[in-house]
Motif scaffolding. Structure first.
Motif, PDB file in Angstrom:
ATOM      1  N   ARG A  18      47.194  49.103  31.928  1.00 27.93           N
ATOM      2  CA  ARG A  18      47.410  48.777  33.558  1.00 27.93           C
ATOM      3  C   ARG A  18      48.762  48.311  33.621  1.00 27.93           C
ATOM      4  O   ARG A  18      49.410  48.136  34.740  1.00 27.93           O
ATOM      5  CB  ARG A  18      46.295  47.583  33.944  1.00 27.93           C
ATOM      6  CG  ARG A  18      44.972  48.307  34.286  1.00 27.93           C
ATOM      7  CD  ARG A  18      44.006  47.079  34.760  1.00 27.93           C
ATOM      8  NE  ARG A  18      42.833  47.816  35.475  1.00 27.93           N
ATOM      9  CZ  ARG A  18      42.076  46.803  36.185  1.00 27.93           C
ATOM     10  NH1 ARG A  18      42.428  45.936  36.701  1.00 27.93           N
ATOM     11  NH2 ARG A  18      40.939  47.528  36.565  1.00 27.93           N
ATOM     12  N   VAL A 182      46.902  41.384  37.117  1.00 24.59           N
ATOM     13  CA  VAL A 182      46.316  42.791  37.016  1.00 24.59           C
ATOM     14  C   VAL A 182      45.331  42.956  35.857  1.00 24.59           C
ATOM     15  O   VAL A 182      45.112  44.244  35.647  1.00 24.59           O
ATOM     16  CB  VAL A 182      47.312  44.195  37.166  1.00 24.59           C
ATOM     17  CG1 VAL A 182      48.306  43.697  38.582  1.00 24.59           C
ATOM     18  CG2 VAL A 182      48.278  44.014  36.006  1.00 24.59           C
ATOM     19  N   SER A 184      42.254  43.447  33.667  1.00 25.41           N
ATOM     20  CA  SER A 184      40.580  43.970  33.783  1.00 25.41           C
ATOM     21  C   SER A 184      39.700  42.517  33.585  1.00 25.41           C
ATOM     22  O   SER A 184      38.630  42.664  34.257  1.00 25.41           O
ATOM     23  CB  SER A 184      40.208  44.908  32.989  1.00 25.41           C
ATOM     24  OG  SER A 184      40.189  44.537  31.418  1.00 25.41           O
ATOM     25  N   LYS A 278      46.980  38.970  43.500  1.00 26.35           N
ATOM     26  CA  LYS A 278      45.643  39.699  42.836  1.00 26.35           C
ATOM     27  C   LYS A 278      45.336  40.664  43.469  1.00 26.35           C
ATOM     28  O   LYS A 278      44.675  40.940  44.356  1.00 26.35           O
ATOM     29  CB  LYS A 278      44.553  38.728  42.460  1.00 26.35           C
ATOM     30  CG  LYS A 278      45.176  37.442  41.546  1.00 26.35           C
ATOM     31  CD  LYS A 278      43.540  36.719  41.427  1.00 26.35           C
ATOM     32  CE  LYS A 278      43.901  35.585  40.448  1.00 26.35           C
ATOM     33  NZ  LYS A 278      42.742  34.880  40.110  1.00 26.35           N
ATOM     34  N   PRO A 279      46.119  42.058  43.127  1.00 34.00           N
ATOM     35  CA  PRO A 279      45.814  42.949  44.004  1.00 34.00           C
ATOM     36  C   PRO A 279      44.481  43.772  43.673  1.00 34.00           C
ATOM     37  O   PRO A 279      43.676  43.498  42.649  1.00 34.00           O
ATOM     38  CB  PRO A 279      46.835  44.102  43.309  1.00 34.00           C
ATOM     39  CG  PRO A 279      47.128  43.626  42.069  1.00 34.00           C
ATOM     40  CD  PRO A 279      46.979  42.178  42.099  1.00 34.00           C
ATOM     41  N   PRO A 280      43.656  44.553  44.801  1.00 33.40           N
ATOM     42  CA  PRO A 280      42.430  44.891  44.404  1.00 33.40           C
ATOM     43  C   PRO A 280      42.322  46.274  43.821  1.00 33.40           C
ATOM     44  O   PRO A 280      42.321  47.336  44.392  1.00 33.40           O
ATOM     45  CB  PRO A 280      41.909  45.068  46.083  1.00 33.40           C
ATOM     46  CG  PRO A 280      43.285  45.256  46.562  1.00 33.40           C
ATOM     47  CD  PRO A 280      44.386  44.577  46.061  1.00 33.40           C
ATOM     48  N   LEU A 281      42.492  46.112  42.445  1.00 28.61           N
ATOM     49  CA  LEU A 281      42.477  47.539  41.576  1.00 28.61           C
ATOM     50  C   LEU A 281      41.226  47.860  41.177  1.00 28.61           C
ATOM     51  O   LEU A 281      40.286  47.349  41.693  1.00 28.61           O
ATOM     52  CB  LEU A 281      43.252  47.089  40.120  1.00 28.61           C
ATOM     53  CG  LEU A 281      44.808  46.629  40.556  1.00 28.61           C
ATOM     54  CD1 LEU A 281      45.370  46.258  38.950  1.00 28.61           C
ATOM     55  CD2 LEU A 281      45.525  47.639  41.248  1.00 28.61           C
ATOM     56  N   ALA A 282      41.098  48.927  40.703  1.00 29.47           N
ATOM     57  CA  ALA A 282      39.897  49.675  40.527  1.00 29.47           C
ATOM     58  C   ALA A 282      38.997  48.771  39.679  1.00 29.47           C
ATOM     59  O   ALA A 282      39.438  48.236  38.587  1.00 29.47           O
ATOM     60  CB  ALA A 282      39.834  50.960  39.989  1.00 29.47           C
ATOM     61  N   TYR A 283      37.625  49.015  39.790  1.00 26.42           N
ATOM     62  CA  TYR A 283      36.851  47.755  39.191  1.00 26.42           C
ATOM     63  C   TYR A 283      36.489  48.575  37.775  1.00 26.42           C
ATOM     64  O   TYR A 283      36.485  49.493  37.867  1.00 26.42           O
ATOM     65  CB  TYR A 283      35.384  47.832  40.060  1.00 26.42           C
ATOM     66  CG  TYR A 283      34.088  47.226  39.401  1.00 26.42           C
ATOM     67  CD1 TYR A 283      34.337  45.801  39.165  1.00 26.42           C
ATOM     68  CD2 TYR A 283      33.438  47.633  38.459  1.00 26.42           C
ATOM     69  CE1 TYR A 283      33.515  45.069  38.516  1.00 26.42           C
ATOM     70  CE2 TYR A 283      32.260  46.991  37.964  1.00 26.42           C
ATOM     71  CZ  TYR A 283      32.420  45.696  37.648  1.00 26.42           C
ATOM     72  OH  TYR A 283      31.365  44.986  36.938  1.00 26.42           O
ATOM     73  N   GLN A 307      50.342  51.642  43.220  1.00 29.58           N
ATOM     74  CA  GLN A 307      49.474  50.623  43.887  1.00 29.58           C
ATOM     75  C   GLN A 307      50.535  49.397  43.576  1.00 29.58           C
ATOM     76  O   GLN A 307      50.568  48.463  44.187  1.00 29.58           O
ATOM     77  CB  GLN A 307      48.239  50.212  43.191  1.00 29.58           C
ATOM     78  CG  GLN A 307      47.250  51.015  43.641  1.00 29.58           C
ATOM     79  CD  GLN A 307      45.831  50.805  42.907  1.00 29.58           C
ATOM     80  OE1 GLN A 307      45.509  51.038  41.873  1.00 29.58           O
ATOM     81  NE2 GLN A 307      45.133  49.855  43.650  1.00 29.58           N
ATOM     82  N   THR A 311      51.813  47.113  46.612  1.00 36.73           N
ATOM     83  CA  THR A 311      51.438  45.800  46.479  1.00 36.73           C
ATOM     84  C   THR A 311      52.955  44.790  46.609  1.00 36.73           C
ATOM     85  O   THR A 311      53.046  43.992  47.476  1.00 36.73           O
ATOM     86  CB  THR A 311      51.044  45.497  45.037  1.00 36.73           C
ATOM     87  OG1 THR A 311      49.835  45.941  45.033  1.00 36.73           O
ATOM     88  CG2 THR A 311      50.962  43.845  45.014  1.00 36.73           C
TER      89      THR A 311
END
Length: 327
Positions: A18, A182, A184, A278-283, A307, A311
């Motif tokens: 990431r 970022v 996971s 804390k960007p809303p990245l893919a789950y 992204q 951001t």
């Protein structure tokens, strides 16, 4: 008279694949004349920070967009010594393409790569010496990679202690520290690994030592099925390679360090940062997090880069306000 711009530090969480997010983020800050005085990083984010400081960010971006798992496997060598399944000798060789064999003393912004001395659990911030070697030290995930010897220290992944290395940037004299998270998952080890270690410790306490050893080995066989260890090998081959003397001693120490760090960090949820993004990245599904399938997940590389740019653009006004920079 214009207000003096405050010294800005960026604190980048480890992010494995990431980390391409940071490429887009740093590009936007550069395009908007945001001067970065210091970058603290750990694990995968050290690669992007280094390319930025060494002037090779464009080359890294091109490489990342062409990256595939076959290439990743090709630069990971099995270790011939104690402490881990793999060594980082080939990884370090590849990284030198982007660090140009430079040292921390040669580049700007200044950087500090956060590591942990596996022998005593103390944080070590590398800010002098060879950048490529320091990246490997901060990225040495316990159990997978052998600890990196640096002087008298045996160093492993800095994420064991601080998911966001904001305190390192503060200690370097930064007046404003912006943290980016970022990853996971927050800590290097999941509840699965920690749970196995706790069970093993309990068994050691209540059983005779020979019985405890047998029970511990049974628990380790369960742990070995976790892709955290076998990701680069198939399971059958992995089981033959795992019984390396010293590897589980390193792993056990690392988990103990991580558990204590998680308790300590509860008093400082921002990890020393003035502002955390804390960007809303893919789950990432829990099964991928438990089995470390995110470690080399190259899906969505372009999206992560975009992204990162989005951001940075969104948070530019806040960053400018914090450092006192006028447009």
């Amino acid at each position: 008279m214009d207000q003096r711009k405050k010294k800005l530090g960026l604190a980048l969480s480890g992010a494995a694949a990431r980390s391409v997010f940071y490429i887009g983020f740093l590009e936007v800050l550069t395009e908007n004349n945001i001067e970065i005085d210091y970058i603290s990083a750990n694990s995968g984010s050290c690669v992007v920070a280094s390319a930025f400081a060494c002037g090779t960010l464009d080359e890294l971006k091109r490489q990342v967009f062409d990256l595939n798992k076959e290439f990743l496997y090709s630069i990971v060598q099995r270790s011939k010594v104690k402490g881990g399944i793999y060594s980082m000798e080939k990884v370090e060789e590849e990284l030198r393409k982007y660090t140009k064999d430079l040292r921390f003393e040669d580049v700007k912004p200044a950087m500090g790569f956060v590591c942990v001395n596996i022998n005593n659990g103390e944080e070590v911030i590398l800010s002098m010496g060879e950048i490529a070697k320091a990246i490997c030290a901060s990225s040495a995930i316990p159990g997978i990679f052998k600890p990196m010897r640096w002087g008298r220290w045996d160093l492993v992944d800095g994420g064991l202690l601080n998911p966001i290395p904001g305190r390192a940037a503060k200690e370097a004299g930064c007046e404003v520290v912006v943290g980016l998270y970022v990853a996971s998952r927050e800590y290097v080890f999941s509840g699965f690994e920690i749970g196995i270690k706790k069970i093993a410790d309990f068994v050691y306490r209540i059983l005779a030592i020979d019985t405890a050893k047998r029970a511990f080995n049974s628990a380790l066989r369960v742990l070995e099925k976790n892709s955290y260890f076998g990701y680069f090998l198939d399971f059958e081959e992995s089981n033959q390679q795992l019984h390396v003397p010293g590897m589980f001693e390193v792993l056990g120490k690392a988990i103990d360090i991580a558990v204590q760090a998680e308790k300590n960090n509860q008093t400082d949820p921002n990890f020393g940062c003035d502002f955390v993004i804390k960007p809303p990245l893919a789950y990432v599904p829990i099964w991928k997090r438990i089995f470390y399938l995110w470690f080399a997940d190259l899906n969505g590389t372009q999206a992560l880069y975009e992204q990162g740019r989005a951001t940075a653009e969104k948070n530019l006004p806040k960053i400018k306000q914090l450092i006192g920079q006028n447009d």
